[in-house]
Design a protein around this motif. Structure first.
Motif, PDB file in Angstrom:
ATOM      1  N   PRO A  62     -19.255 -53.911 -60.775  1.00 39.49           N
ATOM      2  CA  PRO A  62     -18.255 -52.938 -60.154  1.00 39.49           C
ATOM      3  C   PRO A  62     -18.513 -51.762 -59.552  1.00 39.49           C
ATOM      4  CG  PRO A  62     -18.632 -52.642 -62.756  1.00 39.49           C
ATOM      5  CD  PRO A  62     -19.672 -53.702 -62.343  1.00 39.49           C
ATOM      6  N   GLU A 107      -7.654 -55.499 -68.682  1.00 44.65           N
ATOM      7  CA  GLU A 107      -7.671 -57.036 -69.255  1.00 44.65           C
ATOM      8  C   GLU A 107      -6.457 -57.894 -68.790  1.00 44.65           C
ATOM      9  OE1 GLU A 107      -7.962 -54.082 -71.245  1.00 44.65           O
ATOM     10  OE2 GLU A 107      -9.917 -54.429 -72.146  1.00 44.65           O
ATOM     11  N   LEU A 118      -7.328 -45.150 -62.042  1.00 43.97           N
ATOM     12  CA  LEU A 118      -6.858 -44.121 -62.873  1.00 43.97           C
ATOM     13  C   LEU A 118      -6.504 -42.927 -61.981  1.00 43.97           C
ATOM     14  CD1 LEU A 118      -9.797 -44.656 -65.534  1.00 43.97           C
ATOM     15  CD2 LEU A 118      -7.486 -45.615 -65.478  1.00 43.97           C
ATOM     16  N   THR A 129     -15.289 -55.862 -66.565  1.00 43.33           N
ATOM     17  CA  THR A 129     -16.453 -56.775 -66.321  1.00 43.33           C
ATOM     18  C   THR A 129     -16.538 -57.500 -67.693  1.00 43.33           C
ATOM     19  OG1 THR A 129     -17.472 -55.483 -64.873  1.00 43.33           O
ATOM     20  CG2 THR A 129     -18.900 -56.916 -65.967  1.00 43.33           C
ATOM     21  N   ASP A 130     -16.526 -57.198 -68.939  1.00 44.62           N
ATOM     22  CA  ASP A 130     -16.811 -57.862 -70.123  1.00 44.62           C
ATOM     23  C   ASP A 130     -15.578 -59.002 -70.116  1.00 44.62           C
ATOM     24  OD1 ASP A 130     -18.720 -56.576 -71.306  1.00 44.62           O
ATOM     25  OD2 ASP A 130     -17.458 -55.173 -72.146  1.00 44.62           O
ATOM     26  N   LYS A 131     -14.292 -58.437 -69.747  1.00 46.79           N
ATOM     27  CA  LYS A 131     -13.208 -59.632 -69.688  1.00 46.79           C
ATOM     28  C   LYS A 131     -13.576 -60.507 -68.651  1.00 46.79           C
ATOM     29  CE  LYS A 131      -9.064 -60.890 -71.446  1.00 46.79           C
ATOM     30  NZ  LYS A 131      -9.142 -61.401 -72.831  1.00 46.79           N
ATOM     31  N   HIS A 188     -23.847 -47.063 -65.375  1.00 47.86           N
ATOM     32  CA  HIS A 188     -22.615 -45.997 -65.419  1.00 47.86           C
ATOM     33  C   HIS A 188     -23.200 -44.828 -66.183  1.00 47.86           C
ATOM     34  CE1 HIS A 188     -18.988 -44.777 -68.418  1.00 47.86           C
ATOM     35  NE2 HIS A 188     -18.820 -44.129 -67.045  1.00 47.86           N
ATOM     36  N   GLY A 234     -15.814 -45.407 -65.024  1.00 48.22           N
ATOM     37  CA  GLY A 234     -16.934 -46.201 -65.219  1.00 48.22           C
ATOM     38  C   GLY A 234     -16.546 -47.100 -66.454  1.00 48.22           C
ATOM     39  N   GLY A 235     -16.104 -46.751 -67.565  1.00 47.73           N
ATOM     40  CA  GLY A 235     -15.780 -47.452 -68.874  1.00 47.73           C
ATOM     41  C   GLY A 235     -14.869 -48.470 -68.513  1.00 47.73           C
ATOM     42  N   ALA A 236     -13.648 -48.057 -67.873  1.00 51.60           N
ATOM     43  CA  ALA A 236     -12.798 -48.903 -67.478  1.00 51.60           C
ATOM     44  C   ALA A 236     -13.317 -50.179 -66.767  1.00 51.60           C
ATOM     45  CB  ALA A 236     -11.586 -48.710 -66.740  1.00 51.60           C
ATOM     46  N   ILE A 264     -21.156 -45.709 -57.322  1.00 54.90           N
ATOM     47  CA  ILE A 264     -21.911 -46.961 -57.305  1.00 54.90           C
ATOM     48  C   ILE A 264     -21.533 -48.029 -56.514  1.00 54.90           C
ATOM     49  CG2 ILE A 264     -22.583 -48.788 -59.256  1.00 54.90           C
ATOM     50  CD1 ILE A 264     -22.193 -46.646 -61.380  1.00 54.90           C
ATOM     51  N   ASP A 292     -17.840 -48.218 -58.358  1.00 56.27           N
ATOM     52  CA  ASP A 292     -17.322 -46.937 -59.203  1.00 56.27           C
ATOM     53  C   ASP A 292     -17.189 -45.720 -58.193  1.00 56.27           C
ATOM     54  OD1 ASP A 292     -16.631 -45.004 -60.844  1.00 56.27           O
ATOM     55  OD2 ASP A 292     -18.175 -45.486 -62.247  1.00 56.27           O
ATOM     56  N   THR A 325      -3.929 -47.669 -66.289  1.00 56.25           N
ATOM     57  CA  THR A 325      -3.803 -47.122 -67.650  1.00 56.25           C
ATOM     58  C   THR A 325      -3.340 -45.608 -67.700  1.00 56.25           C
ATOM     59  OG1 THR A 325      -5.325 -48.931 -68.204  1.00 56.25           O
ATOM     60  CG2 THR A 325      -4.750 -46.968 -69.971  1.00 56.25           C
ATOM     61  N   GLU A 363      -3.150 -52.468 -67.928  1.00 55.27           N
ATOM     62  CA  GLU A 363      -4.423 -52.708 -68.848  1.00 55.27           C
ATOM     63  C   GLU A 363      -5.483 -53.448 -67.951  1.00 55.27           C
ATOM     64  OE1 GLU A 363      -4.606 -53.742 -72.973  1.00 55.27           O
ATOM     65  OE2 GLU A 363      -2.634 -53.735 -72.756  1.00 55.27           O
ATOM     66  N   TYR A 370     -14.907 -45.389 -78.692  1.00 60.61           N
ATOM     67  CA  TYR A 370     -15.049 -46.183 -77.442  1.00 60.61           C
ATOM     68  C   TYR A 370     -16.515 -46.013 -77.353  1.00 60.61           C
ATOM     69  CZ  TYR A 370     -16.145 -47.788 -72.557  1.00 60.61           C
ATOM     70  OH  TYR A 370     -16.671 -48.191 -71.520  1.00 60.61           O
ATOM     71  N   VAL A 377     -16.438 -51.328 -66.827  1.00 62.56           N
ATOM     72  CA  VAL A 377     -17.128 -52.097 -67.858  1.00 62.56           C
ATOM     73  C   VAL A 377     -16.456 -52.912 -68.664  1.00 62.56           C
ATOM     74  CG1 VAL A 377     -18.763 -51.955 -69.671  1.00 62.56           C
ATOM     75  CG2 VAL A 377     -19.193 -50.408 -68.005  1.00 62.56           C
ATOM     76  N   MET A 378     -15.294 -52.533 -69.203  1.00 60.75           N
ATOM     77  CA  MET A 378     -14.244 -53.302 -69.963  1.00 60.75           C
ATOM     78  C   MET A 378     -13.756 -54.317 -69.140  1.00 60.75           C
ATOM     79  SD  MET A 378     -12.344 -50.419 -72.365  1.00 60.75           S
ATOM     80  CE  MET A 378     -11.569 -51.960 -73.282  1.00 60.75           C
ATOM     81  N   MET A 430     -11.311 -41.960 -68.422  1.00 62.16           N
ATOM     82  CA  MET A 430     -10.571 -43.018 -69.122  1.00 62.16           C
ATOM     83  C   MET A 430     -10.092 -42.646 -70.370  1.00 62.16           C
ATOM     84  SD  MET A 430     -11.856 -46.763 -69.907  1.00 62.16           S
ATOM     85  CE  MET A 430     -12.814 -46.561 -71.320  1.00 62.16           C
TER      86      MET A 430
END
Lengths: 299, 299
Positions: free
Chosen positions: B189, B276, B222, B151-153, A90, B144-146, B185, B191, B252, B274, A49, B148-149, A1
């Protein structure tokens, strides 16, 4: 990322002093990095981040010290229950309760970003090193609809940033009336209409920047009216260089608009492809102003 | 502003059947236009920018009739007090109370956009004519980070869209374990990690699309891992063509990523820069599904 972010910043020509991916932080952690970046002369803004904050108390203390010198913008991922669970799959990290993170960020003066673009949108606004010392914002536009949308985003508390439309002074309104066409709007949002020219923008920006009721300026530049062209960058620059008040530019459109946005960026004038993004970035400058005022008053 | 929108859509290669700017509607109004667009065979989705709705009852009735046949996405500007005042300076229109607008949109099945990009992001998702018949979404990612983001959204009610992460079936998880690398994973999400390849994406998407617990798929691609390349478009297409479930892509990055996004767009696969934005567009498809289900049950 991280690589995806770097790649994005490259096409937007955002300068990077240093990029650090610290993995699962077996040794070096965010506190070490903040201490380093505080002293790094090439770094004007720190973006982060984060998936977890391990040593909370120390993190707040160091981050606050950094914030006094230069702004920090951070995304804390895993802020929802499902997101926190994804974080632990993660990297094995514990995401922590979001209320605690929120309080820690506030104390440390960290400006919080929630979505990908916000991290860099806010950083670019902050890198211009002009702070909004209050929440009274003026919107200048040549498209009425775009001005309305910016106003909605600016003033809405639930879906927007909850700032105030500046009430322009009488003298300002009088001067604007002389600059604008008869059907232009000399109140906030100030509407230059389809008769706008780069020179008219410069004159209007000079007048509103002088108004003591104004803490920050969001300038919407639709380049499609017949009198508009690439000179808009020069004309806005003239005001930008003279005033201490923040000026953020928004321009929506296709290839010609993107060229103009990039030209603004090259002159160090923060510019955005959507009015809502400029408004959100202005809110980051207001938050920065609030933090610095409060920190100073505490000595 | 209309021209700015058109210009933007051109670079994103979004097809436009007809573009109508109806000024201060002295004669033709939004109801006439909706009636025309309902019958226009070249139009799959109707987008609107509105500052006022004049004949409320009739508008709801006609818009509901249109919504049964094709989706409507609309921005209603002037939703705040300050915004409504700006509307009246701009066109002389009365913006109306926002609670009433909100209720009218709901009854008419109009999907509401709040920010500029949302209007076209939602329209592009809807134009693919795959509907989410429930709110259980799976996120597939190689970062992984993407994930998580996203999932949050997805799961956040206040700052996100308040949908659900699908709980993948046991059979799905078993199959995913065979496809993914040992450190991948197989839960949501999902992975694929930096070991991802276009073929692995196809296999994973085939498996999750078959799962009855899944109503929609957000695929984050990505393209920076060494095994990734432009073939990702072909591989995702193969699944997209076979399944009725909506698949939205998020990628992204810089110039190479933008090329991939455009290639997805050309194949009719909605794609976003993005995570989101892809998640918000999925929420529009869920809203569309809810409206159609409810409308059908009412007969």
């Amino acid at each position: 990322m991280g690589v995806a972010f770097l790649d994005w910043l490259a096409i937007e020509e955002v300068g990077i002093s240093v990029f650090i991916s610290y993995g699962n932080k077996a040794d070096v952690d965010e506190i070490d990095l903040l201490e380093y970046l505080m002293k790094d002369e090439n770094t004007r803004v720190v973006t982060m981040y984060l998936e977890e904050i391990s040593k909370g108390r120390e993190f707040i203390e160091v981050a606050r010290k950094v914030s006094m010198k230069k702004p920090i913008v951070a995304i804390k991922a895993g802020r929802t229950r499902a997101g926190a669970k994804a974080v632990s799959s993660h990297t094995g990290a514990l995401a922590g309760k979001d209320e605690i993170i929120q309080a820690a960020f506030k104390k440390a003066g960290i400006i919080r970003a929630y979505e990908t673009h916000e991290l860099f949108d806010y950083a670019r606004a902050l890198a211009a090193e002009k702070i909004a010392w209050g929440e009274r914002i003026v919107i200048v536009t040549d498209g009425g609809g775009a001005g309305v949308m910016a106003t909605d985003k600016l003033t809405d508390k639930a879906r927007g940033v909850g700032l105030k439309l500046a009430k322009l002074g009488e003298e300002t309104i009088r001067e604007l009336k002389e600059i604008l066409p008869p059907f232009g709007i000399p109140y906030n949002p100030v509407d230059l209409t389809g008769n706008a020219t780069p020179e008219m923008y410069r004159q209007v920006l000079e007048v509103v920047a002088r108004d003591e009721e104004v803490d920050g300026i969001v300038t919407i530049v639709l380049i499609h009216p017949p009198g508009m062209n690439e000179k808009i960058v020069d004309e806005v620059s003239k005001v930008f260089e003279k005033t201490d008040k923040p000026i953020l530019v928004a321009a929506t459109g296709g290839t010609p608009t993107q060229k103009v946005l990039l030209e603004f960026q090259r002159r160090g004038i923060p510019s955005y492809p959507e009015v809502e993004r400029a408004v959100k970035a202005m809110a980051a400058l207001v938050e920065r102003g609030r933090f610095l005022k409060q920190a100073k008053s505490k000595g």
